[in-house]
Every structure is written in structure tokens, then in C-alpha cells.
Design a protein around this motif. Structure first.
Motif, PDB file in Angstrom:
ATOM      1  N   THR A  87       0.841  -1.328   0.047  1.00 16.36           N
ATOM      2  CA  THR A  87      -0.248  -0.108  -0.108  1.00 16.36           C
ATOM      3  C   THR A  87       0.814   1.271   0.071  1.00 16.36           C
ATOM      4  N   ALA A  88       1.953   1.422   0.711  1.00 12.99           N
ATOM      5  CA  ALA A  88       2.913   2.373   0.989  1.00 12.99           C
ATOM      6  C   ALA A  88       3.325   2.730  -0.423  1.00 12.99           C
ATOM      7  N   VAL A  89       3.979   1.648  -1.448  1.00 15.37           N
ATOM      8  CA  VAL A  89       4.158   1.935  -2.581  1.00 15.37           C
ATOM      9  C   VAL A  89       3.178   2.358  -3.565  1.00 15.37           C
ATOM     10  N   VAL A  90       2.028   1.822  -3.449  1.00 16.19           N
ATOM     11  CA  VAL A  90       0.987   2.235  -4.442  1.00 16.19           C
ATOM     12  C   VAL A  90       0.572   4.105  -4.039  1.00 16.19           C
ATOM     13  N   VAL A  91       0.505   4.018  -2.772  1.00 13.84           N
ATOM     14  CA  VAL A  91       0.436   5.587  -2.375  1.00 13.84           C
ATOM     15  C   VAL A  91       1.386   6.598  -3.002  1.00 13.84           C
ATOM     16  N   ARG A  92       2.613   5.892  -2.777  1.00 17.85           N
ATOM     17  CA  ARG A  92       3.755   6.842  -3.185  1.00 17.85           C
ATOM     18  C   ARG A  92       3.599   7.101  -4.791  1.00 17.85           C
ATOM     19  N   SER A  93       3.346   6.074  -5.543  1.00 13.97           N
ATOM     20  CA  SER A  93       3.094   5.992  -6.896  1.00 13.97           C
ATOM     21  C   SER A  93       1.971   6.982  -7.291  1.00 13.97           C
ATOM     22  N   VAL A  94       0.911   7.032  -6.619  1.00 18.28           N
ATOM     23  CA  VAL A  94      -0.033   7.823  -6.738  1.00 18.28           C
ATOM     24  C   VAL A  94       0.176   9.177  -6.604  1.00 18.28           C
ATOM     25  N   ARG A  95       0.673   9.403  -5.390  1.00 24.37           N
ATOM     26  CA  ARG A  95       1.039  10.732  -5.032  1.00 24.37           C
ATOM     27  C   ARG A  95       2.126  11.439  -5.945  1.00 24.37           C
ATOM     28  N   ARG A  96       3.029  10.818  -6.543  1.00 28.80           N
ATOM     29  CA  ARG A  96       3.966  11.255  -7.475  1.00 28.80           C
ATOM     30  C   ARG A  96       3.299  11.326  -8.877  1.00 28.80           C
ATOM     31  N   GLY A  97       2.250  10.866  -9.250  1.00 28.47           N
ATOM     32  CA  GLY A  97       1.633  10.865 -10.490  1.00 28.47           C
ATOM     33  C   GLY A  97       2.176   9.973 -11.340  1.00 28.47           C
ATOM     34  N   ASP A  98       2.870   8.950 -11.121  1.00 28.04           N
ATOM     35  CA  ASP A  98       3.240   7.945 -12.147  1.00 28.04           C
ATOM     36  C   ASP A  98       2.179   7.339 -12.737  1.00 28.04           C
ATOM     37  N   ARG A  99       2.486   7.065 -13.871  1.00 23.52           N
ATOM     38  CA  ARG A  99       1.631   6.219 -14.704  1.00 23.52           C
ATOM     39  C   ARG A  99       1.848   4.742 -14.722  1.00 23.52           C
ATOM     40  N   THR A 100       2.542   4.217 -13.900  1.00 18.92           N
ATOM     41  CA  THR A 100       2.987   2.912 -13.732  1.00 18.92           C
ATOM     42  C   THR A 100       1.716   1.910 -13.698  1.00 18.92           C
ATOM     43  N   CYS A 102      -0.078  -1.453 -12.809  1.00 20.99           N
ATOM     44  CA  CYS A 102       0.102  -2.325 -11.750  1.00 20.99           C
ATOM     45  C   CYS A 102      -0.021  -3.965 -12.393  1.00 20.99           C
ATOM     46  N   SER A 103       1.121  -4.401 -11.571  1.00 18.20           N
ATOM     47  CA  SER A 103       1.261  -5.750 -12.077  1.00 18.20           C
ATOM     48  C   SER A 103       0.990  -6.734 -10.788  1.00 18.20           C
ATOM     49  N   CYS A 104       0.136  -6.225 -10.139  1.00 21.72           N
ATOM     50  CA  CYS A 104      -0.419  -6.821  -8.664  1.00 21.72           C
ATOM     51  C   CYS A 104      -0.876  -8.247  -8.968  1.00 21.72           C
ATOM     52  N   PHE A 105      -1.770  -8.408 -10.160  1.00 22.97           N
ATOM     53  CA  PHE A 105      -2.466  -9.653 -10.209  1.00 22.97           C
ATOM     54  C   PHE A 105      -2.214  -9.756 -11.878  1.00 22.97           C
ATOM     55  N   GLY A 106      -1.137  -9.689 -12.373  1.00 19.72           N
ATOM     56  CA  GLY A 106      -0.836 -10.035 -13.639  1.00 19.72           C
ATOM     57  C   GLY A 106      -0.714  -8.429 -14.611  1.00 19.72           C
ATOM     58  N   ARG A 107      -0.767  -8.664 -15.767  1.00 20.61           N
ATOM     59  CA  ARG A 107      -0.712  -7.366 -16.771  1.00 20.61           C
ATOM     60  C   ARG A 107      -1.860  -6.864 -16.840  1.00 20.61           C
ATOM     61  N   THR A 108      -1.857  -5.432 -16.499  1.00 23.54           N
ATOM     62  CA  THR A 108      -2.997  -4.648 -16.821  1.00 23.54           C
ATOM     63  C   THR A 108      -2.471  -3.099 -17.242  1.00 23.54           C
ATOM     64  N   ARG A 109      -3.372  -2.596 -18.180  1.00 19.92           N
ATOM     65  CA  ARG A 109      -2.870  -1.369 -18.786  1.00 19.92           C
ATOM     66  C   ARG A 109      -3.188  -0.131 -17.562  1.00 19.92           C
ATOM     67  N   GLU A 110      -3.990  -0.684 -16.827  1.00 23.51           N
ATOM     68  CA  GLU A 110      -4.564   0.448 -15.713  1.00 23.51           C
ATOM     69  C   GLU A 110      -3.295   1.106 -15.036  1.00 23.51           C
ATOM     70  N   PRO A 111      -3.241   2.248 -14.761  1.00 26.60           N
ATOM     71  CA  PRO A 111      -1.877   2.644 -13.918  1.00 26.60           C
ATOM     72  C   PRO A 111      -2.550   2.784 -12.501  1.00 26.60           C
ATOM     73  N   MET A 112      -1.449   2.567 -11.449  1.00 26.72           N
ATOM     74  CA  MET A 112      -1.831   2.454 -10.043  1.00 26.72           C
ATOM     75  C   MET A 112      -2.703   3.917  -9.895  1.00 26.72           C
ATOM     76  N   GLY A 113      -3.600   3.756  -8.859  1.00 25.45           N
ATOM     77  CA  GLY A 113      -4.523   4.841  -8.864  1.00 25.45           C
ATOM     78  C   GLY A 113      -5.470   4.632  -7.435  1.00 25.45           C
ATOM     79  N   ARG A 114      -6.371   5.358  -7.257  1.00 31.21           N
ATOM     80  CA  ARG A 114      -7.171   5.274  -5.794  1.00 31.21           C
ATOM     81  C   ARG A 114      -7.885   3.871  -5.793  1.00 31.21           C
ATOM     82  N   ALA A 115      -7.985   3.202  -6.695  1.00 28.40           N
ATOM     83  CA  ALA A 115      -8.545   1.981  -6.752  1.00 28.40           C
ATOM     84  C   ALA A 115      -7.851   0.927  -6.138  1.00 28.40           C
ATOM     85  N   HIS A 116      -6.533   1.070  -6.351  1.00 30.53           N
ATOM     86  CA  HIS A 116      -5.557   0.111  -5.730  1.00 30.53           C
ATOM     87  C   HIS A 116      -5.248   0.298  -4.338  1.00 30.53           C
TER      88      HIS A 116
END
Length: 182
Positions: A87-100, A102-116
Motif C-alpha cells: 500500500t505504501a508503494v501504491v500511495v507513493r506512486s499515486v502521489r507522484r503522479g506515476d503512470r506505472t 499495476c502488475s499486482c495480479f498480472g498484466r494490466t494497462r490500468e495505472p496505479m490509482g485510488r482503486a488500488h
């Protein structure tokens, strides 16, 4: 209480197991997960493979620890620690505005965001609940608790692993402009 303990542990174990398997089941999945780790930083290029292997190993071990209630608080505590870090990694990514992506449950095109963040918060609350039950001596599954807990736990795991997809269905989308071709 045994039903609640079994349901929480099974759901969490299924989530961790699904997450681990989805990252290693194919060479592309392994490469995608390594790329996610590298893009999240600050992991040096040469450290990405061992970090990726450590994350997957921790997910497998956490799943196994959760499935043995005789181990008491160890499984739920491992889940709380892992989910706090994720969760800390996801929050950090969202706060920085990264468009990374998420590979949490396999390949996805959805960048990490509030839903994560929301999904991980739900999982963290479940892990804390399991930890609370384990800390109060609820260390055994009986047949009456485990039989209905298995399908319920797997159902919750499916919902939580698919949470970001469900969230994207209800999240407002930006308006798109239509082009008049007349």
C-alpha cells in the motif's frame, strides 16, 4: 469466530497465491512485473530480479502461513506487513503522479490509482481482523467453519483481485469530444 477466522485467512491466502502465480506463470508476466518494480524505483537495475523474486516469495510464504491456523499470528502478521508495504508503494506512486501499470495480479494497462489504494486498504483491514482473531487464541479451523468458509473466501478473493476492474466501471470518465463528420 472460527468461521470469520477461516473466511479471512482463506480469502487472504487466495489473494496472495493468485498475486504470486500471476507474476510468474509466464515469461512475459515475469518481465512485466520486473518492469513495474524498475519503474517504481528506487531499485537499481541489477537489483530488480532479486527484489521481484523476494516479493513473489513473500506472497507464496504469506499464503502458506495464512492457511495453517496453528501458526497463530504469523500468517496474519505477515499479511499485515506485506500489505502495508504494498500500500505504501501504491500511495507513493499515486502521489507522484506515476503512470506505472499495476502488475499486482498480472498484466494490466490500468495505472496505479485510488482503486488500488482502496483495494489494498480493504485487504489490510481483513488482515488486521485475522490478526486480531489470531491474537485472541482462535487458532483452529473446525469442519463446520471451514466448509462454508472456503467458497466464501475464494469469492472474496476473486472480488478483491478484480476490484480495480469493477471500480473502473463505476468511476466517472472524462468526456470525449465527438467529431461531426457530416
Amino acid at each position: 469466530m472460527a468461521f470469520a477466522d477461516a473466511s479471512l485467512r482463506i480469502a487472504l491466502a487466495a489473494v496472495f497465491l493468485f498475486a504470486a502465480v500471476s507474476k510468474v506463470h509466464r515469461a512475459r508476466a515475469r518481465r512485466d512485473f520486473a518492469a513495474t518494480i524498475h519503474s517504481l524505483g528506487p531499485v537499481p537495475e541489477r537489483a530488480v530480479p532479486p527484489v521481484a523474486a523476494s516479493v513473489v516469495g513473500a506472497e507464496f510464504v504469506t499464503a502458506l502461513l495464512l492457511l495453517d491456523p496453528r501458526l497463530g499470528v504469523h500468517g496474519p502478521a505477515a499479511a499485515v506487513l506485506a500489505l502495508t508495504a504494498f500500500t505504501a508503494v501504491v500511495v507513493r506512486s499515486v502521489r507522484r503522479g506515476d503512470r506505472t501499470a499495476c502488475s499486482c495480479f498480472g498484466r494490466t494497462r490500468e495505472p496505479m490509482g485510488r482503486a488500488h489504494v482502496y483495494r489494498n486498504s480493504i485487504l489490510l483491514a481483513m488482515a488486521a481482523g485475522a490478526l486480531g482473531l489470531a491474537a485472541h487464541g482462535r487458532h483452529a479451523f473446525d469442519a463446520e467453519a471451514i466448509a462454508p468458509a472456503i467458497p466464501l473466501g475464494v469469492f472474496w478473493a476473486f472480488l478483491l483481485a478484480s476490484f480495480t476492474e469493477f471500480f473502473s466501471l463505476i468511476r466517472p470518465r472524462p468526456a470525449t469530444r465527438s467529431v461531426d463528420r457530416g
